[in-house]
Scaffold this active site. Structure first.
Site, short mmCIF file in Angstrom:
data_model
loop_
_atom_site.label_atom_id
_atom_site.label_comp_id
_atom_site.label_asym_id
_atom_site.label_seq_id
_atom_site.Cartn_x
_atom_site.Cartn_y
_atom_site.Cartn_z
N LEU A 125 -62.61 23.71 -49.79
CA LEU A 125 -62.53 22.54 -48.92
C LEU A 125 -61.40 21.59 -49.33
O LEU A 125 -60.76 20.95 -48.50
CB LEU A 125 -63.86 21.78 -48.90
CG LEU A 125 -64.93 22.39 -47.99
CD1 LEU A 125 -66.21 21.59 -48.06
CD2 LEU A 125 -64.44 22.49 -46.55
N CYS A 126 -61.14 21.50 -50.66
CA CYS A 126 -60.10 20.57 -51.10
C CYS A 126 -58.72 21.02 -50.63
O CYS A 126 -57.86 20.21 -50.31
CB CYS A 126 -60.13 20.38 -52.61
SG CYS A 126 -59.86 21.89 -53.53
N THR A 127 -58.53 22.36 -50.52
CA THR A 127 -57.26 22.86 -49.98
C THR A 127 -57.11 22.41 -48.53
O THR A 127 -56.06 21.92 -48.11
CB THR A 127 -57.20 24.40 -50.05
OG1 THR A 127 -57.23 24.78 -51.41
CG2 THR A 127 -55.95 24.94 -49.39
#
Lengths: 526, 527
Positions: B287-289
């Site tokens: 999700l952080c990507t």
């Protein structure tokens, strides 16, 4: 007619495989099917669903009751009618975008009397023909530059074979292929960008967002400085290089460094081109003249590029895989790779133009898009050349045959190869295939056996013999065309036809021998 | 017409294989001129899935001598199925004089001409029953007036044809249309469609079949059917499978130019769970990507789909089949891509990423289904050896077929003899269900418990839950008729790698004290 949008939706699942280029190649193809029993019908069904341009179904027989037991494209209303006509009308129902026609004629007669009949087709799928007709048809198709796919189902066996002089593929689309990152041989712009990152930087966020390409280029340079300009090559050196990478990690969770460790071997990739590509650029066909195909003109240019402009390397592919990185660094890297690929492509374009001029063709005869696509795939080119079928039959590659006869995994497949030829000779002698009637099977076995052994000894294969059980099977099959086997063989034939027509992926190289006993089918390159 | 379907001359080719003896055949092969008929009368085959593989399988099985076929599929037909699911059409059977009602698919650009035509006096007796929007078409259901002559229907047909109107199957049940089409062409074959989820059927439904053939595209569905078939398997005291309880599965799968076909004989060859590693889970983007460092078009699409949608549409869930939702995601992804200088976002890619579309073509489906149907015929007839046990096909580079003889996982929770559970005779059903969630080999929550076909406790539907709730406080020993040891089946939710999936498990329950003797035997044998 469906709108463009509906068409796109309908073919969506295949457009994702061969793209609009591939689809339009299919839509421009004109396919001829010889004999529309279940094998041929199923082959054509798959092509019609995929939106092939035109089909012509050739069959001289009327629908009999046993046809309803193995051919889905015929139903009870078809009884007594032309099989070609009935199959054709069902196929038309499957996809109204396809131009479908039929010819009520025995294929053997066409082959014998009107070879020019075939000249209009892109590709001929010949099913359930015997040896003599196949050999003649092969000559006709080669003469007229028509692609030929031979397919046959026989009891629990069957075969598919492609025949044509040469098939060249730019988009071979291999499953796993090493990306073209040039970490072992980076060009100045790439090195320059890599140097803007300092691997000993302390900002942990920037550190873990440095793409592994940058990490590896910097560390490879560092390594080379300490090793007389050489990159790691021995196993110990590669291990030491990995330790060097690890030493630069701030913590063990840095995904980009993990990726660098996994990709560290890319630094040690040998320079230059693969042996396959080397073989292609040294093929005699690169002595191009005005009759050479565009493909070979491009290969000639590629050879010049590798020798003069590429420092031993082909044009850069220009794409990079996804990797842990900040968006900014990744996008810059992408642009650096693209720019290099574009400049390589421009050099190639100049070489292509000068070659075209030299051989007396219009220097703009080959489109920029074609050249670009060629450059992108230069490392993956494939060439298939097929022996003519008559040569294979009269002098197959004996060591290969010998090897297969002695290999347990191949024994059924190669046995069936010999036995399919044997039943054709049987048919030539007896005017029927062995075992087509119930009863008297033992006599049929003893008639077929000497023919099969005769074929082996003609080829000088006196050592190995065929399994008696397999000869029994062949008589048991009694030339039956089982629907499931026909659907399999037809499926393979259509798959190969698609690869040939779209000029994408690599087609079958030898004879595919179906083994329906334990499913250990094999390809024999004889 | 019945005469024709039973005419043995029709089945000349397949009868050769079934009526003649050979030396490379199955152990139990008894060739006979009536073998095909016997198989047709006795054997019941279930085809799971009526998509690309399912359509082929129904045709292949029906033309291999199978006469009693059921097919189950919860899906309806979409336009993108038509490049391979050959039993489905844009138009079909319009000239049937008995037709009264027809569904029409009207391309947007032809709508006005249709409306104009419907509005004229002469055609007023054509009644539009319903109309619904598709992505680029309108769907109408029209009732034909009771004309006396077929040529009048024909006139309508011709008009509709030139107006760009098609009778079509889009939106109908795959199972129902496929069954109807195959039965129409192959007289004498019975295909019963089931337009529902595989979970909607109970165990007795599945137990009625002699063989199950799978034409699926999901790991979860394969796993579910596998666990059901393995659930029927019984072992003797020496942990040897009882042959009569083996329910064979033939499983096919394709992706582009690649595919597989396998034979599962539970208890004898590896089941789906034994080699589950053959199907690695799909990789998901962190999700952080998506949120912070997007790099590819797919990252932008997943950002729009997984993050942005929820932020903007509070509480409204995303529907991948709603073209407006898809369009929204596409445009958002495009915006994000522009913001970050990323290229490559297209509508087609958006659909591919969001729906996880697996490319599919007719030829690969035909090849894999044919291999499966042939194996099914060999399993029920013994007319040849069987595939042992996993075939892979790869048509990307040549035509490669590889057969691998995988080995069973003896400890497999699904096809093995079962997980041994030692219980006190006082353990209540409720305590037992609690234990299942904690047992390290099981980790099954919300379990429903079945004993010899009897529901001891069912989590759902509510009516069954209510009926079985009173059992919760009863010792399970009593519910199992005080037998010292026996097999129980549970179904519930298993959690593996943070992924929840419905599952079925087999337990061998042994009661302490009562079963001392039996337990001793068990442990010595398994060590």
């Amino acid at each position: 007619m469906a709108t463009a949008e509906t068409k796109k939706t309908k073919y969506d699942r295949q457009l994702r495989i061969w793209g609009e280029q591939g689809q339009s190649a299919l839509e421009n193809a004109n396919i001829c099917l010889l004999n529309c029993g279940p094998t041929g019908s199923e082959a054509l069904k798959n092509l019609v669903l995929g939106g092939i341009g035109s089909i012509t179904v050739v069959d001289g027989s009327k629908v009999e009751i046993h046809d309803l037991g193995n051919n889905f494209l015929l139903d009870e209303d078809s009884l007594g009618k032309s099989k070609a006509k009935c199959v054709c009308s069902f196929l038309q129902e499957l996809n109204d975008a396809v131009k479908a026609k039929f010819v009520e004629e025995v294929p053997d007669n066409l082959i014998e009397k009107s070879p020019s009949f075939f000249s209009e087709f892109t590709l001929v799928i010949a099913t359930q023909l015997t040896e003599t007709s196949i050999v003649k048809l092969d000559k006709i198709c080669r003469e007229a530059n028509i692609m030929l796919v031979v397919a046959r189902s026989y009891g629990l066996t069957g075969m598919v074979r492609i025949s044509m002089k040469e098939h060249t593929v730019i988009e071979s689309k291999p499953d796993h292929f090493l990306d073209d990152l040039r970490l072992h041989n980076p060009w100045p712009e790439l090195v320059e960008f890599a140097k803007t990152s300092d691997l000993s930087m302390v900002d942990p966020v920037m550190h873990k967002h440095t793409p592994y390409i940058v990490v590896l280029i910097n560390l490879a340079e560092k390594w080379a400085k300490g090793h007389g300009g050489c990159l790691p090559s021995s196993r110990q050196e590669k291990k030491d290089f990995k330790d060097l990478i690890k030493a630069h990690m701030l913590n063990i969770d840095e995904e980009n460094y993990k990726e660098a460790l996994e990709a560290s071997f890319k630094v040690s990739v040998p320079r230059g081109i693969s042996s396959e590509l080397s073989q292609i650029i040294n093929d005699s066909a690169i002595e191009v003249d005005s009759r050479s195909s565009d493909f070979w003109v491009l290969v000639a240019a590629l050879k010049e590029f590798i020798e003069n402009d590429g420092n031993g390397e082909p044009p850069l592919e220009g794409s990079i895989p996804d990797m842990t990185s900040s968006t900014e660094s990744y996008v810059i890297l992408q642009k650096i790779y693209q720019a290099k690929a574009e400049s390589d492509c421009l050099v190639m374009e100049r070489r292509v133009k000068s070659i075209l001029k030299r051989i007396g063709r219009d220097p703009d005869a080959i489109s920029r898009a074609y050249i670009k696509n060629f450059c992108k795939n230069a490392r993956k080119l494939a060439i298939c050349r097929y022996r003519n079928i008559e040569d294979e039959f009269s002098s197959p590659c004996i060591p290969e045959l010998q090897k297969c006869l002695n290999d347990e995994d191949y024994s059924y497949a190669v046995g069936f190869y010999i036995l399919l030829r044997a039943v054709d000779r049987f048919a030539a002698n007896h005017n029927r295939f062995p075992g087509i009637f119930d009863g008297g099977l033992n006599e049929e076995i003893s008639r077929l056996k000497p023919i099969a052994i005769g074929i082996l000894s003609e080829l000088g294969l006196n050592g190995p013999t065929l399994s008696e059980d397999l000869i029994t099977e062949m008589c048991r099959f009694g030339a039956s065309e089982l629907h499931a086997v026909a659907a399999f063989i037809g499926g393979v034939a259509s798959q190969e036809a698609i690869k040939l027509v779209t000029k994408q992926f690599v087609p079958l190289k030898g004879t595919f021998m179906f083994n329906g006993i334990d499913q250990k089918s094999q390809v024999l390159i004889l | 017409m019945e005469g024709l379907s039973s005419d043995p001359r029709r089945w000349r080719d397949v009868d050769k294989l079934l009526s003649r003896p050979g030396n490379i055949v199955g152990q139990d092969f008894e060739p006979s001129p009536t073998l095909r008929e016997d198989i047709g009368d006795v054997v019941r085959v279930l085809v799971v899935g009526a998509g690309g593989l399912g359509c082929e399988l129904l045709k292949d099985l029906a033309l291999s001598g199978f006469k009693n076929i059921d097919v189950i599929d919860m899906d309806t037909i979409e336009v993108s199925n038509l490049n391979r699911q050959f039993l489905f059409r844009f138009y079909f059977g319009i000239l049937d004089s008995e037709i009264e009602k027809m569904e029409l698919l009207v391309l947007r650009e032809y709508q006005n001409s249709l409306f104009a035509w419907l509005g004229t006096d002469k055609k007023r007796d054509l009644i539009v029953l319903s109309a619904s929007m598709l992505r680029d078409e309108h769907r109408f259901c029209i009732v034909l007036p009771p004309y006396q002559h077929i040529h009048q229907h024909f006139t309508i047909y011709i008009y509709l044809l030139i107006s760009g109107v098609r009778i079509h199957d889009v939106g109908k049940s795959k199972a129902e249309v496929a069954a109807e089409r195959v039965m129409k062409r192959i007289n004498g074959v019975n295909i019963t469609p089931h337009f529902c989820r595989i979970e909607d059927k109970d165990l007795s439904f599945y137990n009625d079949f002699n063989i199950i053939v799978l034409g699926l595209d999901s790991i979860e569905a394969r796993s579910y059917i596998n666990s059901i078939a393995c659930g029927f398997l019984e072992y003797d005291e020496d942990d040897r499978p009882l042959l009569e309880t083996i329910k064979p599965i033939v499983d096919g799968g394709t992706e582009g130019f690649k595919g597989h076909a396998r034979v599962i004989l539970p208890g004898r060859t590896p089941c789906f769970e034994c080699n589950i590693w053959l199907f690695p889970p799909q990789v998901k983007f962190p999700l952080c990507t998506l949120a912070e460092t997007p790099r590819t078009a797919a990252h932008c699409i997943e950002y729009a789909h997984l993050i942005k949608w929820g932020e903007v549409h509070h509480g409204k869930s995303f529907d991948a089949d709603d073209p407006e939702h898809m369009q929204w995601v596409y445009l958002e992804a495009l915006k994000r891509a522009e913001l970050f200088g990323i290229t490559g976002v297209t509508f087609s890619l958006t659909q591919g990423v969001v729906k996880n579309i697996i490319p599919a073509i007719a030829s690969t489906n035909a090849i894999v289904s044919a291999a499966c149907a042939l194996e099914a015929l060999k399993i029920v007839s013994g007319c040849s050896k069987t595939l042992s046990n996993y075939l892979t096909y790869n048509g990307l580079d040549g035509t490669h077929i590889k057969v691998t003889d995988f080995v069973r996982d003896i400890d497999c929770l699904v096809c093995g003899p079962g997980t041994l559970l030692e219980l006190d005779t006082s353990t209540t059903l409720s305590q037992f269900i609690g234990l299942l969630g904690e047992h390290p080999k099981l980790l099954v929550s919300k379990a429903s418990v079945t004993y010899r076909g009897k529901n001891l406790y069912m989590q759902s539907p509510p009516i069954l839950e209510e009926m079985t709730r009173s059992n919760l406080q009863i010792p399970i020993f009593h519910l199992m008729d005080k037998v010292p040891k026996d097999t129980l089946h549970i179904s519930g939710i298993s959690e593996k790698n943070d992924k929840k999936a419905s599952c079925l498990r087999k337990l061998r329950v042994v009661f302490k004290g009562v079963a001392d003797e039996a337990l001793k035997m068990d442990t010595t044998e398994s060590s």
